[in-house]
Design a protein around this motif. Sequence first.
Motif, short mmCIF file in Angstrom:
data_model
loop_
_atom_site.label_atom_id
_atom_site.label_comp_id
_atom_site.label_asym_id
_atom_site.label_seq_id
_atom_site.Cartn_x
_atom_site.Cartn_y
_atom_site.Cartn_z
N ALA A 106 72.72 6.94 7.84
CA ALA A 106 71.54 6.20 7.39
C ALA A 106 70.37 6.41 8.34
CB ALA A 106 71.87 4.71 7.27
N GLY A 107 70.68 6.53 9.64
CA GLY A 107 69.63 6.75 10.62
C GLY A 107 68.94 8.09 10.47
N TYR A 108 69.61 9.03 9.84
CA TYR A 108 69.03 10.36 9.64
C TYR A 108 68.25 10.47 8.33
CZ TYR A 108 71.71 12.20 13.58
OH TYR A 108 72.21 12.45 14.84
N VAL A 109 68.29 9.44 7.51
CA VAL A 109 67.53 9.46 6.25
C VAL A 109 66.09 9.06 6.58
CG1 VAL A 109 67.30 8.55 3.92
CG2 VAL A 109 69.58 8.86 4.92
N PRO A 110 65.15 10.00 6.50
CA PRO A 110 63.79 9.71 7.00
C PRO A 110 63.04 8.65 6.22
CG PRO A 110 63.84 11.81 5.81
CD PRO A 110 65.27 11.36 5.97
N PHE A 111 63.40 8.42 4.96
CA PHE A 111 62.64 7.46 4.16
C PHE A 111 63.27 6.08 4.14
CE2 PHE A 111 64.48 11.01 1.74
CZ PHE A 111 65.66 10.43 1.30
N PHE A 112 64.41 5.85 4.84
CA PHE A 112 64.96 4.50 4.97
C PHE A 112 64.08 3.72 5.95
CE2 PHE A 112 69.73 4.67 3.65
CZ PHE A 112 69.34 5.07 2.38
N PRO A 113 63.69 2.48 5.60
CA PRO A 113 62.81 1.72 6.48
C PRO A 113 63.52 1.24 7.74
CG PRO A 113 63.48 0.39 4.62
CD PRO A 113 64.00 1.76 4.35
N ALA A 114 62.78 1.20 8.84
CA ALA A 114 63.34 0.69 10.10
C ALA A 114 63.61 -0.80 9.97
CB ALA A 114 62.36 0.96 11.24
N GLY A 115 64.70 -1.26 10.59
CA GLY A 115 65.03 -2.67 10.58
C GLY A 115 65.64 -3.16 9.29
N SER A 116 66.04 -2.26 8.42
CA SER A 116 66.63 -2.67 7.14
C SER A 116 68.12 -2.98 7.30
CB SER A 116 66.44 -1.57 6.10
OG SER A 116 67.06 -0.36 6.52
N SER A 117 68.66 -3.72 6.34
CA SER A 117 70.09 -3.99 6.27
C SER A 117 70.74 -2.86 5.48
CB SER A 117 70.32 -5.34 5.59
OG SER A 117 71.69 -5.59 5.43
N TYR A 135 83.46 10.70 -13.08
CA TYR A 135 82.81 10.91 -11.79
C TYR A 135 83.17 9.83 -10.78
CZ TYR A 135 79.73 7.21 -13.47
OH TYR A 135 79.25 6.01 -13.95
N GLY A 136 82.91 10.15 -9.54
CA GLY A 136 82.95 9.20 -8.44
C GLY A 136 81.68 9.34 -7.62
N SER A 137 81.24 8.24 -7.01
CA SER A 137 79.99 8.25 -6.25
C SER A 137 80.17 7.55 -4.92
CB SER A 137 78.87 7.54 -7.03
OG SER A 137 78.68 8.08 -8.31
N VAL A 138 79.41 8.00 -3.94
CA VAL A 138 79.33 7.33 -2.65
C VAL A 138 77.86 7.29 -2.26
CG1 VAL A 138 79.71 9.49 -1.37
CG2 VAL A 138 80.15 7.28 -0.26
N GLY A 139 77.42 6.16 -1.74
CA GLY A 139 75.99 6.05 -1.43
C GLY A 139 75.68 5.11 -0.29
N LEU A 140 74.43 5.13 0.10
CA LEU A 140 73.90 4.23 1.12
C LEU A 140 72.71 3.50 0.52
CD1 LEU A 140 73.80 6.63 4.21
CD2 LEU A 140 75.30 4.64 3.97
N ILE A 141 72.59 2.21 0.82
CA ILE A 141 71.38 1.49 0.43
C ILE A 141 70.82 0.78 1.66
CG2 ILE A 141 72.41 1.10 -1.85
CD1 ILE A 141 72.25 -1.93 -1.23
N ALA A 142 69.51 0.69 1.71
CA ALA A 142 68.82 -0.01 2.80
C ALA A 142 67.91 -1.05 2.16
CB ALA A 142 68.00 0.98 3.64
N GLU A 143 68.03 -2.31 2.61
CA GLU A 143 67.31 -3.41 1.98
C GLU A 143 66.59 -4.23 3.04
OE1 GLU A 143 66.08 -6.88 -0.02
OE2 GLU A 143 67.56 -6.93 1.60
N GLN A 201 67.91 3.46 -2.31
CA GLN A 201 69.27 3.82 -2.72
C GLN A 201 69.43 5.34 -2.72
OE1 GLN A 201 71.00 1.15 -5.95
NE2 GLN A 201 68.83 0.91 -6.41
N LEU A 202 70.37 5.82 -1.94
CA LEU A 202 70.69 7.25 -1.88
C LEU A 202 72.16 7.39 -2.27
CD1 LEU A 202 69.79 10.15 -1.04
CD2 LEU A 202 70.70 9.62 1.24
N GLU A 203 72.45 8.24 -3.28
CA GLU A 203 73.81 8.32 -3.80
C GLU A 203 74.16 9.75 -4.18
OE1 GLU A 203 76.12 5.25 -6.49
OE2 GLU A 203 74.89 6.54 -7.78
N LEU A 204 75.36 10.16 -3.81
CA LEU A 204 75.91 11.46 -4.21
C LEU A 204 77.03 11.22 -5.20
CD1 LEU A 204 76.18 14.55 -3.93
CD2 LEU A 204 77.80 14.13 -2.06
#
Length: 333
Positions: free
Chosen positions: A73-84, A118-126, A133-136
């Motif tokens: 998540a830290g490498y995702v440039p568009f995730f906001p700082a300080g998010s959950s 299908y199956g999916s795995v993702g990260l969300i920052a709130e 929401q980023l999902e593969l």
Amino acid sequence: MKILSKLLVMMFICAVLLILPVSAVAGENVENGTLSLVYENDIFHSDKYYTNGVRASWLSEPDKISLLALRAAGYVPFFPAGSSVRTTYSFGQNMYTPTDIKIENPPKNDRPYAGWLYGSVGLIAETGKRLDQLELTVGVVGPASLAEQTQKTVHRMIDSPRPEGWDHQLKNEPGFVLTYQRSWRSYVSKSMLGVPYDITPHAGVALGNVFTYASTGFVIRYGMRLPQDYGPPRIQPNLPGSGFFVPQEKFGWYLFAGLEGRAVLRNIFLDGNTFADSRSVDKEPFVADFQYGLAVTKGNYRFSYTNVLRSKEFADQDSTSHDFGALSVSVQF
């Protein structure tokens, strides 16, 4: 008759919520892992096109994720700082059929039979006001999706017409989609007739051999004790939504309506297989979804019913739109 059926569904959801017990951990700003189940079907309408979708997903507790996921998540440039940050895992199946499932050899200008497992795995920052929401998603299109067996089994159980044309479905093909969506909660937040409402715009993109598109739109919510959420979860492609919500002890409800436009570069279920000869149709490059519905919350539970009106997706489609419904339930524990 269709309107009456939808009203009955909404009334049933409200009745269930009123009698559900509230978990001991349910309270303001208490968040746990969330299990969401989504069922989409054109049962109130016609048995064609996007005819059925099911999806089960698990959303982790805030920041209770693996070190690897947290670093990712830290490498995702568009995730906001300080998010959950949370992780999400999903499993689902979609099925698509032509206009008349009783025809053994459907017309070649009609939508092809197709399934998607299908199956999916993702990260969300709130952050409280924004959800990223980023999902593969990886899976298989074709006979290996088991869509044929699923539809035939269900139709036999409910004594519905047997689908005869699955021999002409898309061929087996591994599929993947990488999606990113951003929603801005309560971008506009006011009240009307003493009842609060808010507007949540969103934008997103999908890349893959199954779907490739760019999208944008908004959702309006109007109701009492609006929960901190971004709308009920949905099966993509669709308005984003999410399993995320903050539980609240008292009964709450909201009506919602939303609109999304998509510029579609690829849709395997219309374009046909990527590397093999298969049925295909001329897709429309722009597709719009209009949705409306009701969501109700109590404690750790959220139920919703959504009706979706999807614009014409391919050139020879026999109607200018396609109508289907979606039921979802999310439970935190």
